[in-house]
Enzyme design. Structure first.
Site, PDB file in Angstrom:
ATOM      1  N   VAL A   9       0.851  -1.193   0.000  1.00 40.70           N
ATOM      2  CA  VAL A   9       0.000   0.000   0.000  1.00 40.70           C
ATOM      3  C   VAL A   9       0.886   1.243   0.000  1.00 40.70           C
ATOM      4  CG1 VAL A   9      -1.999  -1.091   1.066  1.00 40.70           C
ATOM      5  CG2 VAL A   9      -0.226  -0.105   2.537  1.00 40.70           C
ATOM      6  N   ALA A  10       2.119   1.090  -0.475  1.00 40.13           N
ATOM      7  CA  ALA A  10       3.096   2.186  -0.509  1.00 40.13           C
ATOM      8  C   ALA A  10       3.102   2.812  -1.902  1.00 40.13           C
ATOM      9  CB  ALA A  10       4.478   1.661  -0.116  1.00 40.13           C
ATOM     10  N   ARG A  11       4.103   2.507  -2.687  1.00 42.01           N
ATOM     11  CA  ARG A  11       4.211   2.937  -4.079  1.00 42.01           C
ATOM     12  C   ARG A  11       4.714   1.757  -4.898  1.00 42.01           C
ATOM     13  NH1 ARG A  11       1.509   6.586  -2.722  1.00 42.01           N
ATOM     14  NH2 ARG A  11       1.813   8.830  -3.024  1.00 42.01           N
ATOM     15  N   ASP A  46      -2.021  -2.667  -3.973  1.00 43.48           N
ATOM     16  CA  ASP A  46      -2.835  -1.509  -4.310  1.00 43.48           C
ATOM     17  C   ASP A  46      -2.098  -0.583  -5.270  1.00 43.48           C
ATOM     18  OD1 ASP A  46      -5.163   0.168  -4.054  1.00 43.48           O
ATOM     19  OD2 ASP A  46      -3.915   1.549  -2.888  1.00 43.48           O
ATOM     20  N   GLU A  50       2.224   1.965 -13.449  1.00 44.36           N
ATOM     21  CA  GLU A  50       0.900   2.303 -12.966  1.00 44.36           C
ATOM     22  C   GLU A  50       0.352   3.470 -13.784  1.00 44.36           C
ATOM     23  OE1 GLU A  50      -0.886   4.233  -8.963  1.00 44.36           O
ATOM     24  OE2 GLU A  50       0.302   2.415  -8.613  1.00 44.36           O
ATOM     25  N   HIS A  78      -4.978   1.395  -6.864  1.00 46.14           N
ATOM     26  CA  HIS A  78      -4.468   2.547  -6.104  1.00 46.14           C
ATOM     27  C   HIS A  78      -5.629   3.322  -5.470  1.00 46.14           C
ATOM     28  CE1 HIS A  78      -0.943   5.618  -5.799  1.00 46.14           C
ATOM     29  NE2 HIS A  78      -1.672   5.587  -4.689  1.00 46.14           N
ATOM     30  N   VAL A  79      -6.356   2.638  -4.598  1.00 43.47           N
ATOM     31  CA  VAL A  79      -7.520   3.245  -3.940  1.00 43.47           C
ATOM     32  C   VAL A  79      -7.324   3.334  -2.426  1.00 43.47           C
ATOM     33  CG1 VAL A  79      -9.167   2.633  -5.741  1.00 43.47           C
ATOM     34  CG2 VAL A  79      -8.669   0.976  -3.921  1.00 43.47           C
TER      35      VAL A  79
END
Length: 315
Positions: A229-231, A254, A259, A278-279
């Site tokens: 859930v970082a990058r 995520d 991306e 990415h939510v």
């Protein structure tokens, strides 16, 4: 130009934000093709949320009078490349306090959905198949949080009721918290082999770019779950694909690199992977927290007081 008469660019209409101080000239800009005024007159720039680096950086070169650049994200990697365009002394602030709840919720959702086999249940429902079986639980698992800032701490808050065997923590600097020690990245080789679930909540910077590569993944035990859930850039996608396709590891992502994940990319259909688009911060919790942050920050700015959440000052 003083703080109380300065142009402030906001990605929300000013009338929708309770508590804004009187004085500044509030202008609405959420990434549209036309700027709301001359960027040279902007003193406080709030970066449009989730509009990408091109939008975030577009006005920076012309912002000769800007004093504060405020993101509405925890990460600043979409803005940081444009900082050399700014004059010295500009403060870049992040949105600490805005995304902790939403991102931590998603991290727990990804863990539980992956361990308990929800993707398979959804596919089974589509096919009217009753896919009963025996699935892993989060209870009694050893969890490692890599990136123990405010989001990492919020994730541990939500892990507390799940009876994990252990939660280990890693951050840039070692320290002691009420819950236990925080290790450094140098300790990863000894921590990873004991981790059933590894959660990534670290910012993306030169020290974390590609952090999760072949060696990192190889140190994780068979069957372990990687949650990002970082990058996306924190993970070497090629190395992760190799582990997923071998069936040795699982992942819940995520964020991805690249991306958005393009059509036809092998990660879409790799085994044992759950992907969300990415939510982590894009929930109903975002807007009220973002508006409270802006009201507090701009009140301090208009009063000549130091703004908070400063992560970089240009020089």
């Amino acid at each position: 130009m003083t703080a109380t008469t300065a142009d402030v660019w906001l990605p929300f209409p000013a009338e929708e934000i309770d508590g804004l101080p009187d004085g500044p000239n509030y202008l609405f800009w959420n990434g549209g093709p036309d700027f709301p005024a001359d960027p040279a007159d902007c003193a406080y720039y709030v970066v449009p949320y989730m509009q990408g680096p091109e939008v975030a950086q577009r006005p920076l070169a012309a912002m000769s009078g800007v004093q504060v650049v405020q993101t509405l994200s925890a990460g600043i990697d979409h803005v940081e490349p444009g900082l050399p365009l700014l004059p010295a002394g500009v403060r870049l602030c992040n949105a600490k306090g805005v995304h902790e709840a939403s991102t931590a919720e998603l991290a727990l959702a990804l863990i539980l959905a992956s361990l308990r086999g929800f993707p398979g249940f959804v596919h089974g429902q589509d096919k009217e198949e009753w896919r009963s079986g025996f699935y892993p639980a989060l209870a009694d698992k050893s969890v490692l949080i890599v990136g123990y800032g405010s989001i990492g701490s919020a994730i541990e808050d939500r892990l507390a009721p799940f009876e994990c065997a252990r939660v280990a923590r890693v951050a840039r600097s070692a320290r002691t918290t009420a819950r236990g020690p925080v290790h450094t990245l140098d300790d990863l080789p000894t921590l990873l082999p004991e981790a059933d679930v590894v959660i990534l909540s670290t910012p993306l910077n030169p020290s974390t770019q590609g952090l999760v590569g072949a060696d990192f993944l190889a140190a994780m035990p068979d069957g372990a779950l990687l949650v990002n859930v970082a990058r996306g850039g924190v993970v070497d996608t090629k190395a992760l694909l190799a582990e997923l396709e071998s069936g040795r590891l699982r992942a819940a992502l995520d964020v991805t690199d690249p991306e958005p994940l393009p059509q036809g990319h092998p990660l879409w259909h790799a085994p044992n992977v759950l992907i969300t688009p990415h939510v982590g911060g894009s929930t109903s919790a975002f807007e009220p927290r973002a508006k409270r942050l802006l009201a507090a920050q701009l009140t301090r700015f208009a009063a000549g007081e130091p703004v908070r959440n400063v992560v970089v000052t240009t020089g």
